[in-house]
Write an enzyme that holds these catalytic residues in place. Sequence first.
Site, PDB file in Angstrom:
ATOM      1  N   GLU A 113       2.116  -3.381 -58.584  1.00  0.00           N
ATOM      2  CA  GLU A 113       0.834  -2.880 -59.055  1.00  0.00           C
ATOM      3  C   GLU A 113       0.311  -1.798 -58.119  1.00  0.00           C
ATOM      4  O   GLU A 113       0.506  -1.862 -56.903  1.00  0.00           O
ATOM      5  CB  GLU A 113      -0.166  -4.037 -59.161  1.00  0.00           C
ATOM      6  N   CYS A 126      -4.473   2.945 -54.111  1.00  0.00           N
ATOM      7  CA  CYS A 126      -4.013   1.837 -53.272  1.00  0.00           C
ATOM      8  C   CYS A 126      -2.550   1.556 -53.623  1.00  0.00           C
ATOM      9  O   CYS A 126      -2.244   1.131 -54.736  1.00  0.00           O
ATOM     10  CB  CYS A 126      -4.900   0.621 -53.536  1.00  0.00           C
ATOM     11  N   CYS A 133       5.521 -10.306 -50.855  1.00  0.00           N
ATOM     12  CA  CYS A 133       5.311 -10.197 -49.416  1.00  0.00           C
ATOM     13  C   CYS A 133       5.971 -11.386 -48.744  1.00  0.00           C
ATOM     14  O   CYS A 133       5.918 -12.504 -49.269  1.00  0.00           O
ATOM     15  CB  CYS A 133       3.807 -10.188 -49.121  1.00  0.00           C
ATOM     16  N   CYS A 137      -0.332 -15.189 -46.058  1.00  0.00           N
ATOM     17  CA  CYS A 137      -1.758 -15.371 -45.772  1.00  0.00           C
ATOM     18  C   CYS A 137      -2.335 -16.192 -46.937  1.00  0.00           C
ATOM     19  O   CYS A 137      -2.232 -15.764 -48.101  1.00  0.00           O
ATOM     20  CB  CYS A 137      -2.440 -14.015 -45.656  1.00  0.00           C
ATOM     21  N   CYS A 140      -4.515 -14.750 -49.883  1.00  0.00           N
ATOM     22  CA  CYS A 140      -4.043 -13.532 -50.567  1.00  0.00           C
ATOM     23  C   CYS A 140      -3.116 -13.897 -51.711  1.00  0.00           C
ATOM     24  O   CYS A 140      -2.133 -14.625 -51.523  1.00  0.00           O
ATOM     25  CB  CYS A 140      -3.319 -12.630 -49.562  1.00  0.00           C
ATOM     26  N   GLY A 189       2.368  -6.195 -50.330  1.00  0.00           N
ATOM     27  CA  GLY A 189       3.364  -6.093 -49.265  1.00  0.00           C
ATOM     28  C   GLY A 189       2.813  -5.688 -47.915  1.00  0.00           C
ATOM     29  O   GLY A 189       1.671  -5.251 -47.788  1.00  0.00           O
ATOM     30  N   SER A 221      -2.718  -0.224 -43.745  1.00  0.00           N
ATOM     31  CA  SER A 221      -3.249  -1.524 -43.320  1.00  0.00           C
ATOM     32  C   SER A 221      -2.095  -2.463 -42.984  1.00  0.00           C
ATOM     33  O   SER A 221      -1.160  -2.622 -43.765  1.00  0.00           O
ATOM     34  CB  SER A 221      -4.087  -2.132 -44.444  1.00  0.00           C
ATOM     35  N   SER A 243      -5.703  -6.013 -40.467  1.00  0.00           N
ATOM     36  CA  SER A 243      -6.259  -7.183 -41.171  1.00  0.00           C
ATOM     37  C   SER A 243      -6.518  -8.260 -40.128  1.00  0.00           C
ATOM     38  O   SER A 243      -5.624  -9.038 -39.804  1.00  0.00           O
ATOM     39  CB  SER A 243      -5.257  -7.684 -42.211  1.00  0.00           C
ATOM     40  N   PHE A 244      -7.706  -8.302 -39.617  1.00  0.00           N
ATOM     41  CA  PHE A 244      -7.996  -9.146 -38.451  1.00  0.00           C
ATOM     42  C   PHE A 244      -8.359 -10.577 -38.878  1.00  0.00           C
ATOM     43  O   PHE A 244      -7.667 -11.520 -38.558  1.00  0.00           O
ATOM     44  CB  PHE A 244      -9.114  -8.488 -37.629  1.00  0.00           C
ATOM     45  N   HIS A 245      -9.469 -10.689 -39.561  1.00  0.00           N
ATOM     46  CA  HIS A 245      -9.838 -11.922 -40.286  1.00  0.00           C
ATOM     47  C   HIS A 245     -10.169 -13.171 -39.471  1.00  0.00           C
ATOM     48  O   HIS A 245     -10.684 -14.133 -40.025  1.00  0.00           O
ATOM     49  CB  HIS A 245      -8.775 -12.318 -41.312  1.00  0.00           C
ATOM     50  N   ASN A 320     -12.104 -12.147 -52.517  1.00  0.00           N
ATOM     51  CA  ASN A 320     -11.916 -12.053 -53.968  1.00  0.00           C
ATOM     52  C   ASN A 320     -11.078 -13.238 -54.439  1.00  0.00           C
ATOM     53  O   ASN A 320      -9.935 -13.374 -54.027  1.00  0.00           O
ATOM     54  CB  ASN A 320     -11.195 -10.745 -54.327  1.00  0.00           C
ATOM     55  N   CYS A 363      -9.038  -6.250 -53.809  1.00  0.00           N
ATOM     56  CA  CYS A 363      -8.213  -6.575 -52.636  1.00  0.00           C
ATOM     57  C   CYS A 363      -7.686  -7.989 -52.726  1.00  0.00           C
ATOM     58  O   CYS A 363      -8.445  -8.933 -52.931  1.00  0.00           O
ATOM     59  CB  CYS A 363      -9.043  -6.550 -51.360  1.00  0.00           C
TER      60      CYS A 363
HETATM   61  N1  SAH Z   1      -0.254  -6.518 -46.111  1.00  0.00           N
HETATM   62  C1  SAH Z   1      -1.172  -5.601 -45.586  1.00  0.00           C
HETATM   63  C2  SAH Z   1      -1.791  -4.690 -46.623  1.00  0.00           C
HETATM   64  C3  SAH Z   1      -2.179  -5.301 -47.958  1.00  0.00           C
HETATM   65  S1  SAH Z   1      -3.550  -6.385 -48.059  1.00  0.00           S
HETATM   66  C4  SAH Z   1      -2.248  -6.312 -44.824  1.00  0.00           C
HETATM   67  O1  SAH Z   1      -2.328  -7.527 -44.908  1.00  0.00           O
HETATM   68  O2  SAH Z   1      -2.982  -5.645 -44.106  1.00  0.00           O
HETATM   69  C5  SAH Z   1      -5.020  -5.361 -47.991  1.00  0.00           C
HETATM   70  C6  SAH Z   1      -6.239  -6.118 -47.453  1.00  0.00           C
HETATM   71  O3  SAH Z   1      -6.772  -7.057 -48.405  1.00  0.00           O
HETATM   72  C7  SAH Z   1      -5.906  -6.926 -46.210  1.00  0.00           C
HETATM   73  O4  SAH Z   1      -6.899  -6.781 -45.229  1.00  0.00           O
HETATM   74  C8  SAH Z   1      -5.895  -8.325 -46.752  1.00  0.00           C
HETATM   75  O5  SAH Z   1      -6.052  -9.278 -45.750  1.00  0.00           O
HETATM   76  C9  SAH Z   1      -7.025  -8.281 -47.742  1.00  0.00           C
HETATM   77  N2  SAH Z   1      -7.008  -9.392 -48.694  1.00  0.00           N
HETATM   78  C10 SAH Z   1      -5.959 -10.116 -49.095  1.00  0.00           C
HETATM   79  N3  SAH Z   1      -6.344 -11.049 -49.995  1.00  0.00           N
HETATM   80  C11 SAH Z   1      -7.666 -10.910 -50.169  1.00  0.00           C
HETATM   81  C12 SAH Z   1      -8.628 -11.549 -50.995  1.00  0.00           C
HETATM   82  N4  SAH Z   1      -8.280 -12.516 -51.829  1.00  0.00           N
HETATM   83  N5  SAH Z   1      -9.905 -11.132 -50.926  1.00  0.00           N
HETATM   84  C13 SAH Z   1     -10.259 -10.113 -50.119  1.00  0.00           C
HETATM   85  N6  SAH Z   1      -9.390  -9.446 -49.331  1.00  0.00           N
HETATM   86  C14 SAH Z   1      -8.104  -9.843 -49.339  1.00  0.00           C
HETATM   87 FE1  SF4 Z   2       1.064 -10.010 -47.256  1.00  0.00          FE
HETATM   88 FE2  SF4 Z   2      -1.108  -8.581 -46.550  1.00  0.00          FE
HETATM   89 FE3  SF4 Z   2      -1.274 -10.474 -48.450  1.00  0.00          FE
HETATM   90 FE4  SF4 Z   2      -0.918 -11.188 -45.894  1.00  0.00          FE
HETATM   91  S1  SF4 Z   2      -2.705 -10.116 -46.768  1.00  0.00           S
HETATM   92  S2  SF4 Z   2       0.193 -12.017 -47.662  1.00  0.00           S
HETATM   93  S3  SF4 Z   2       0.403  -9.535 -45.155  1.00  0.00           S
HETATM   94  S4  SF4 Z   2      -0.087  -8.592 -48.566  1.00  0.00           S
END
Ligand code: SAH
Ligand code: SF4
Length: 387
Positions: A113, A126, A133, A137, A140, A189, A221, A243-245, A320, A363
Site C-alpha cells: 500500500e 507515504c 515487516c 511492534c 502496528c 516495512g 522513519s 519511532s521512539f514510542h 490509530n 499511520c
Molecule cells: N517501520 C518504520 C516505518 C513505518 S511505520 C518505523 O517503524 O519507523 C511509520 C510510523 O507509524 C512509525 O512511527 C510507527 O511506529 C507508527 N505506527 C505504527 N502503527 C501505528 C498505529 N497503529 N497508530 C499510530 N502510529 C503507528
Molecule cells: Fe515494522 Fe515499523 Fe510497524 Fe514496527 S512500526 S512493525 S518497524 S512497520
Amino acid sequence: MTWQTAIVPDHLTLPRKETGKPNLIGLTREQLSEALAGFTPEKQRTMRCNQLWQGLYCKGVSSFDGMTSLPKAYRAELRARFSLARPEVVTRRISADGTRKYLLRIHGGHEVETVYIPEEDRGTLCLSSQVGCTLTCPFCHTGTQRLVRNLTTAEIVGQILVARDDLGEWSLAPGARRKLSNIVLMGMGEPLYNTCNVRDAMLIAMDGAGISLSRRRITLSTSGVVPEIRRVGEEIGCRLAISFHATTDELRDRLVPINRKYRIDSLLQACRDYPRLSNAERITFEYVMLKGINDSAADARRLVRLIAGIPAKINMIPFNPWPGVCYERSDQDRIESFAEIVNRAGYASPVRTPRGEDIMAACGQLKSATQRPRKSRAKVTSALRGS
Ligand code: SAH
Ligand code: SF4
C-alpha cells in the site's frame, strides 16, 4: 525472535523480471548506462541515457513507443531487450479528507500500500519499503504481517510513478505547485532493512533532471536499526525520523522489539552522530500515544531528558486502531498535556492529525491482503529462488 531474522537474504532482494526482460525503471544512471552499453555506440550513450531518464522521470512515459525523442529503430531495440514495468494499481480508495490509498500489485502477486496525503502547503506520499515487516511492534497493523520480501528499487520508484500518474503530475506547467511535494518512508516495512534499494530509489527521486525532489523533502522513519542510521545521512542525505514510542528500555523492548537488540542509549548516540544534524535539520522523534501505556507526565519528562542536546522535534501520533488490537488511543487532554511538557522543554511538539482513517490509510493501519505467503514463508522463498 523475529528481529533476528530481519536481515533479508539477497535472493529476496534482487530485482526480478516480470516479463523476463530486465526493467529499466529503478536503475541508477550508472546502471542504465551499463544496460545500454551492448548496443549503443559509446559516443551516444550519455545522450541516450539522458533521453530515457527524461522520458521516464520528467514525462512519465510508460512504454517504449512513447519515447518519441528516441529514433524508432532504437526504441525497437530497447523493446526487444527491456521492460518498463510499474506496479499495477489494484484499487485506489479516496478518503473523505482527500487522502488516497493505492493497493499495488507487484511481482509474485504480492501487494503493498502507498498513501498520498494532501495538505494545505504540501502533498506527501507515504512509501512502503517491504511487503510486511519482520519486526513485530504490537500496536502496528503491518507488524502482524510477517515479511514476505524487500521491495526492489523499481518497486519503490514505481510507487512514486503511479501516484504521479494518478495526480496528473507529469503535465505540470513550469513553476506550478506540485501535488506530490514530499516523501515519507513510513509505509509498510522497515526501510533500514532494505537500505540499498531505498537509497537508490531516493537518489532517483532526487535527481535534478527527473522527479527532482529536494533531499529536505524526504523523511525516512526507522524503528531504530542503529548500524544503518549513519548511512541515511551519508548516502541519502534526507531527514531522519525515529519511532521512539517509549522512554525506558523495559517498555521499549515490548513496544518496539528491535530495542532488545539496539538499546535506547545506542539509538540516541546514533542520533547525536547523525551526519546531517543541525537546528535547521532536526531529527523527528515519533511517539505513538497509547492510553495508559506510555502517555504519563513522567514519560514526557523522561523523554525530554533523554533527548537533551539533540536538535529535535517530537511528533506525537494519536494511536490509530485496527481490528483485533488491544491498545487504545490516549485521551485528547492527555495528548495535549504531554505535548505541553515537551513544548515547555523547548521542543516543537506537533500532534499528527490522523488522515485517511475511514479507508484504513492512517499511520500503522497498512496491511496488504496478501496473507497467503505468511502461511508458508519457506514456500515463498523457494518460489523466488526458482524464478
Ligand atoms: N517501520 C518504520 C516505518 C513505518 S511505520 C518505523 O517503524 O519507523 C511509520 C510510523 O507509524 C512509525 O512511527 C510507527 O511506529 C507508527 N505506527 C505504527 N502503527 C501505528 C498505529 N497503529 N497508530 C499510530 N502510529 C503507528
Ligand atoms: Fe515494522 Fe515499523 Fe510497524 Fe514496527 S512500526 S512493525 S518497524 S512497520
